[in-house]
Structure formats: structure tokens, C-alpha cells
Scaffold this active site. Structure first.
Site, PDB file in Angstrom:
ATOM      1  N   LYS A 277       3.295   4.446  -1.013  1.00  0.00           N
ATOM      2  CA  LYS A 277       3.231   5.423  -2.094  1.00  0.00           C
ATOM      3  C   LYS A 277       4.398   6.391  -1.941  1.00  0.00           C
ATOM      4  O   LYS A 277       4.485   7.107  -0.936  1.00  0.00           O
ATOM      5  CB  LYS A 277       1.907   6.184  -2.035  1.00  0.00           C
ATOM      6  CG  LYS A 277       0.663   5.297  -2.026  1.00  0.00           C
ATOM      7  CD  LYS A 277      -0.518   6.049  -1.450  1.00  0.00           C
ATOM      8  CE  LYS A 277      -1.773   5.196  -1.448  1.00  0.00           C
ATOM      9  NZ  LYS A 277      -1.713   4.082  -0.508  1.00  0.00           N
TER      10      LYS A 277
ATOM     11  N   LYS B 288      -4.619  10.326   5.352  1.00  0.00           N
ATOM     12  CA  LYS B 288      -4.329   9.520   6.542  1.00  0.00           C
ATOM     13  C   LYS B 288      -3.305  10.291   7.368  1.00  0.00           C
ATOM     14  O   LYS B 288      -2.134  10.379   7.015  1.00  0.00           O
ATOM     15  CB  LYS B 288      -3.739   8.150   6.175  1.00  0.00           C
ATOM     16  CG  LYS B 288      -4.572   7.361   5.145  1.00  0.00           C
ATOM     17  CD  LYS B 288      -3.969   7.465   3.773  1.00  0.00           C
ATOM     18  CE  LYS B 288      -4.478   6.471   2.769  1.00  0.00           C
ATOM     19  NZ  LYS B 288      -5.873   6.227   2.680  1.00  0.00           N
TER      20      LYS B 288
ATOM     21  N   ASP C  23      -0.645  15.932  20.537  1.00  0.00           N
ATOM     22  CA  ASP C  23      -0.244  16.959  21.510  1.00  0.00           C
ATOM     23  C   ASP C  23       0.188  18.282  20.875  1.00  0.00           C
ATOM     24  O   ASP C  23       0.957  19.042  21.470  1.00  0.00           O
ATOM     25  CB  ASP C  23       0.898  16.443  22.404  1.00  0.00           C
ATOM     26  CG  ASP C  23       0.438  15.365  23.372  1.00  0.00           C
ATOM     27  OD1 ASP C  23      -0.779  15.255  23.586  1.00  0.00           O
ATOM     28  OD2 ASP C  23       1.293  14.636  23.898  1.00  0.00           O
TER      29      ASP C  23
ATOM     30  N   HIS D 255      -9.683  10.817   1.929  1.00  0.00           N
ATOM     31  CA  HIS D 255      -8.693   9.774   1.676  1.00  0.00           C
ATOM     32  C   HIS D 255      -7.380  10.023   2.413  1.00  0.00           C
ATOM     33  O   HIS D 255      -6.480   9.192   2.411  1.00  0.00           O
ATOM     34  CB  HIS D 255      -8.427   9.646   0.174  1.00  0.00           C
ATOM     35  CG  HIS D 255      -7.723   8.378  -0.203  1.00  0.00           C
ATOM     36  ND1 HIS D 255      -6.380   8.336  -0.550  1.00  0.00           N
ATOM     37  CD2 HIS D 255      -8.160   7.106  -0.275  1.00  0.00           C
ATOM     38  CE1 HIS D 255      -6.041   7.087  -0.823  1.00  0.00           C
ATOM     39  NE2 HIS D 255      -7.089   6.320  -0.678  1.00  0.00           N
TER      40      HIS D 255
ATOM     41  N   HIS E 278       0.822  -1.208   0.000  1.00  0.00           N
ATOM     42  CA  HIS E 278       0.000   0.000   0.000  1.00  0.00           C
ATOM     43  C   HIS E 278       0.861   1.265   0.000  1.00  0.00           C
ATOM     44  O   HIS E 278       0.339   2.378   0.028  1.00  0.00           O
ATOM     45  CB  HIS E 278      -0.912  -0.031   1.244  1.00  0.00           C
ATOM     46  CG  HIS E 278      -2.080   0.886   1.177  1.00  0.00           C
ATOM     47  ND1 HIS E 278      -2.375   1.786   2.180  1.00  0.00           N
ATOM     48  CD2 HIS E 278      -3.056   1.048   0.244  1.00  0.00           C
ATOM     49  CE1 HIS E 278      -3.455   2.463   1.875  1.00  0.00           C
ATOM     50  NE2 HIS E 278      -3.904   2.035   0.702  1.00  0.00           N
TER      51      HIS E 278
END
Length: 521
Positions: free
Chosen positions: A177, A419, A424, A417, A175
Site C-alpha cells: 500500500k 501493523k 528496544d 488493522h 498486499h
């Protein structure tokens, strides 16, 4: 004598048996594969990128320069122009690469780089390259281009046949990229290469998010690319795809030329022509935020079912980001916390840590099964004290209502899309990792941990702004039932079920939620 028990379609049975035997064969062992490594940064110091970046890096020892690529057209232009700026090498790694407008144009910039002497290495997950076999085989014939397929399928069409007999292997995907030029500058993040990832224009920040980086973290990324490139799961396309010739390469080049001349490609051509990205980068005028940046990634052996010590991104991320003390802001399109995750959030809330989550609403989610995996945790999350927001379907994004196949399998075109995780107000993660079991246990992932209060604050501020105008807030009413709050200026609308959805879709999600498939999502 009755013949009712005899096969009525012996030919079909024979074909089925042949297919099962064929697909049951394991991938052949690689006996002849060229080995190569990324060029050390000191060997690319005299490239255009190297000369431009050196003074900036020298002024910030031990730190990397980072720019957030939030606008979709800018993200496309940055990749195209980074390839145009490369003088020595391009190392490119993606999960999905489609043969559409943007995919064709970016293949063309790789080809043109190879034509002027740049060494191009392209590593693609074999699950996300539908319709590209002939083009990839043709490009691989170029002396400066080498292409490898990660965890490839034996049967090329239809690929789903491979899942019948090789599910355990093929269920694991790469996955990651990344797009790296001359071991000097790189782009990583959530975007794959396909039109839907570069078509959002000035949409919300969290439609998707990439990072452009220079400095030491790029060298870490190049080393990681080498690790995947030389892994036992990376097969040269010549061992997998049919042989191609010069006429096939000429056809690919002509296809790219026609594509770029089409009216549909005009907005991407304009994005490149209007962008000052490369000029500013080469002139040292691009505004970077300098901070300690660490690259974290899964060991490619993860796809073989192995879990090397400290080889999992999830463990590296926990170590890099430490124990939150004040706040956790999490953005994930596919969010399945599992019971363990809910307990982690509950413990954080008990310690006074504010936890906020933004994920896709059902009307925006492109994978109904994943939404079903998430939906059953909404009440427990809210009861634990988590603030939960669901992004509405953005104008122009696809709906899953009209396409059952996309609802089941996913079209990768949901409105959210990106992520990213902010901790903090100090540390920020950007990469390919979704907060779900698939990212933790099955697929390989990649990302940067950026220790920058400045950039973390940018993301947190955008979060606060976006959830007020583009997201539903999910709450519990006095009876303990779910409600969705939509805010439009002074107006507040409350819904008692997933907004913008029909009964059939909600029933489908409810059905999926009972299936024992969470570990696969």
C-alpha cells in the site's frame, strides 16, 4: 435398459467443462506494454512539493521526515490533498480499493490530477477491486492515466472460479500500500482504500496506522513502485477488462460528482476542507520527525513462487532491526506466530527481553480462520513469558457473528488493522506486514523501518495506554487455563472464555484450529 448411470444434467456438465477449460487457460503473454519510470527527484524539484520539501531535506542530510497518520479522517484527507498538491506524477499502489464513498472520491482526485496534466499510474491487486472493472477501464482511457492489475483473474465474474484451476497462482497477492506524489512525498502503512479504513474518527491509535514521509526514503519507494509496475505480473487493464469509451468515462465522473454531493460523503468533505495538511506541507510548517528511514519490501517475483536472495521483506526486516536486547512491542491484527515464532519469543524472554503483543480478540477479529490459527498458540506464548493483549471490539465496528461469509473470508473491517513493531525503544516498523505465514511466504509486503527513539516511544506509550482501556489481557490462571481480564477503571472483570462471543462462534474457531491450513493463513 436402465439409464441411471447417465448424466441427468448434460447441459450443466457441458457448461462446467467449458468453464474449467476456460479458467484453466493461462494469462496471455504481454507483447505490447508501455514502459515508464518515476521521475527522478531532481526533475520534480521545481514542483510545489519539491520547492517546499527541499529546504527541510537539505537541513537533515541522510534522514527522512516522518509524520504518523493515526486518525482515520486525517489519513483520508492526507491522500486527497497530496493528490491535489501533485504537479507532475502520482504513483499509487493498493491491495484493496472499493467503489464506495472514499474509493470513489479518491478515484476522482486522481482523475482531476490527470485533468491538470499530472501523470497518474495506478497499480491494484486484482483480488480487492470488486465492482470496479467498468470504472477502471473508463479511467484508463484518459491520456494521463494508466492502470495495471497485479496478478489478474482471467474470468472477471465470479472471480472465485479462478481459484478452482489457478489456485497456486491466484493465492499469491500484492498486499503493498503506497501513495506517492511527485517523488517528493508518500504515504504508506496499513490502510487500504475503502470506507472502513477511513471511518474510525478519533478511535484508538492501533485501529490503523499510516506514515507520511518526505526525503530519501520516498525515492526508494518510487524505485520499488517501478519494480512492481514493470514486473511480469502487472497487466495493463486494457488487456484484461472490456473496452471503454468516452461515455463510460463521463459516467464515472458523474458518479463521483453525485457521490461527493451526498450526505454520506459530508464527513469526508469536511475532513478535507478542515485539514491544514496541504497548506502546512507547502509552507514548510508540517512538523516532521527526522530520522534514518529504510524502505523494505518483497520482490514482486515472490508471487511467482520465487524467493530471490535478500528479496524477502521478512529477512530484510530481521537484518534492519537487529537482535532485540530489552523489549519487543508487536501490534498485528492477524497474528499467527507458528511454532518457530513461539520459540523465537521464548528465547528472547530467556535473554531478558520483554515481549508484548497486541492482536484482535475473537469478538473483534473479522477472519475466524485466522483467529483459529492464532488461538492455539495462546497458551504456549503465555508459558514462554509473552505478555498477550487482545483488542476489544470497538464501538461501531462490524461483528462477524451475523455474517458467516465474512467470518470465513474476512471483511477487512476488524477494530485492529495496524501493523507495527517497536524494538528496544529505538526502532519502529510501520507497513503492511502481518505476523503470519501469509505475509512471510505468500503475499508481497511493504514497510518502513524508522530508527527514531522519539516515534518508537510514542508508539510504546500508546500501547501501554491502549491496552489498559481497550484490550483484554490474556493470562493463565493457577490451573493453567486461559483467562481474559477486562479493566474498566477500578473495576476488573475476568472471563473464562473469549469475551463477547457466543458458543457457535467459539465452536467454529475450535473446528478450524484442527484443519491443516496454517500455511495458507
Amino acid at each position: 435398459m436402465s439409464n441411471w448411470h447417465r448424466p441427468r444434467f448434460p447441459g450443466m456438465v457441458t457448461v462446467l467443462i467449458a468453464v474449467l477449460v476456460m479458467t484453466g487457460c493461462a494469462l496471455s503473454r504481454m507483447t505490447d506494454r508501455n514502459e515508464s519510470r518515476s521521475l527522478p527527484a531532481n526533475q520534480t524539484a521545481d514542483t510545489r512539493l519539491g520547492r517546499a520539501i527541499a529546504p527541510l531535506a537539505d537541513a537533515h542530510p541522510g534522514e527522512s521526515g516522518v509524520v504518523l497518520l493515526e486518525n482515520a479522517h486525517d489519513a483520508f484527507a492526507a491522500r486527497a490533498l497530496l493528490a491535489e498538491g501533485a504537479d507532475a506524477t502520482l504513483d499509487v499502489q493498493y491491495y484493496i480499493w472499493q467503489y464506495d464513498i472514499t474509493g470513489t472520491m479518491l478515484l476522482d482526485v486522481l482523475y482531476r490530477a490527470a485533468e491538470r496534466g499530472v501523470r497518474v499510474r495506478l497499480l491494484l491487486d486484482d483480488n480487492g477491486i470488486s465492482g470496479l472493472d467498468e470504472a477502471l477501464a473508463a479511467l484508463d482511457t484518459h491520456p494521463n492515466i494508466e492502470i495495471r492489475l497485479f496478478n489478474p483473474f482471467v474470468v472477471r465474474s465470479p472471480k472465485w472460479i479462478g481459484y478452482v484451476t489457478s489456485f497456486q497462482r491466484l493465492n499469491h497477492r500484492m498486499h503493498n500500500k503506497s501513495f506517492t506524489a511527485d517523488n517528493q512525498a508518500a504515504i504508506i502503512g496499513g490502510r487500504n482504500v475503502a470506507d472502513e479504513y477511513f471511518g474510525a474518527g478519533q478511535g484508538a491509535l492501533f485501529a490503523d496506522l499510516d506514515v507520511l514521509a518526505i526525503g530519501p526514503v520516498v525515492h526508494e519507494l518510487s524505485d520499488d513502485f517501478d519494480r512492481y509496475w514493470s514486473s511480469v505480473s502487472a497487466y495493463p487493464v486494457a488487456t484484461i477488462l472490456p473496452e471503454a469509451g468516452e461515455e463510460d468515462l463521463a459516467r464515472v465522473v458523474e458518479t463521483a460528482k453525485n457521490c461527493s454531493a451526498s450526505s454520506a460523503a459530508s464527513k469526508y468533505i469536511c475532513a478535507i476542507e478542515d485539514s491544514k495538511f496541504l497548506n502546512n506541507l507547502l509552507a514548510g510548517n508540517l512538523e516532521f520527525t527526522w530520522a534514518p528511514v529504510s524502505m523494505i519490501s518483497d520482490d514482486p517475483a515472490k508471487v511467482l513462487g520465487k524467493k530471490p536472495k535478500n528479496g524477502l521483506l521478512s529477512r530484510q526486516m530481521a537484518e534492519a532491526m537487529g537482535s532485540p536486547e530489552r523489549s519487543v512491542t508487536l501490534v498485528s491484527p492477524y497474528f499467527i506466530p507458528t511454532k518457530t515464532g513461539v520459540e523465537i519469543f521464548r528465547d528472547l524472554e530467556r535473554k531478558g527481553v520483554q515481549v508484548r503483543v497486541l492482536t484482535n480478540s475473537l469478538e473483534a477479529n473479522d477472519v475466524a480462520m485466522v483467529h483459529a490459527g492464532y488461538a492455539k498458540y495462546r497458551k504456549p506464548l503465555l508459558e514462554a513469558g509473552v505478555q498477550l493483549f487482545e483488542l476489544r471490539k470497538l464501538p461501531g465496528s462490524e461483528s462477524v457473528e451475523g455474517d458467516l461469509q465474512k467470518s470465513l473470508m474476512g471483511s477487512s473491517s476488524s477494530s485492529l488493522h495496524a501493523k507495527t513493531f517497536a524494538i528496544d525503544g529505538k526502532s519502529l516498523f510501520v507497513g503492511s506486514f502481518n505476523f503470519d505465514p501469509r505475509s512471510v511466504h505468500i503475499n508481497t509486503e511493504l514497510g518502513f523501518v524508522i530508527e527514531s527513539p522519539e516515534l518508537t516511544q510514542v508508539v510504546e506509550n500508546h500501547f501501554e495506554e491502549q491496552v489498559q482501556v481497550t484490550a483484554y489481557e490474556v493470562v493463565l490462571d493457577s490451573a493453567g487455563d486461559l483467562q481474559w481480564i477486562e479493566r474498566n477503571g477500578e473495576e476488573e472483570i475476568r472471563y473464562s472464555h473469549d469475551p463477547g462471543t457466543g458458543l457457535i462462534k467459539r465452536m467454529l474457531v475450535s473446528f478450524f484450529s484442527f484443519l491443516p491450513i496454517e500455511h495458507l493463513l
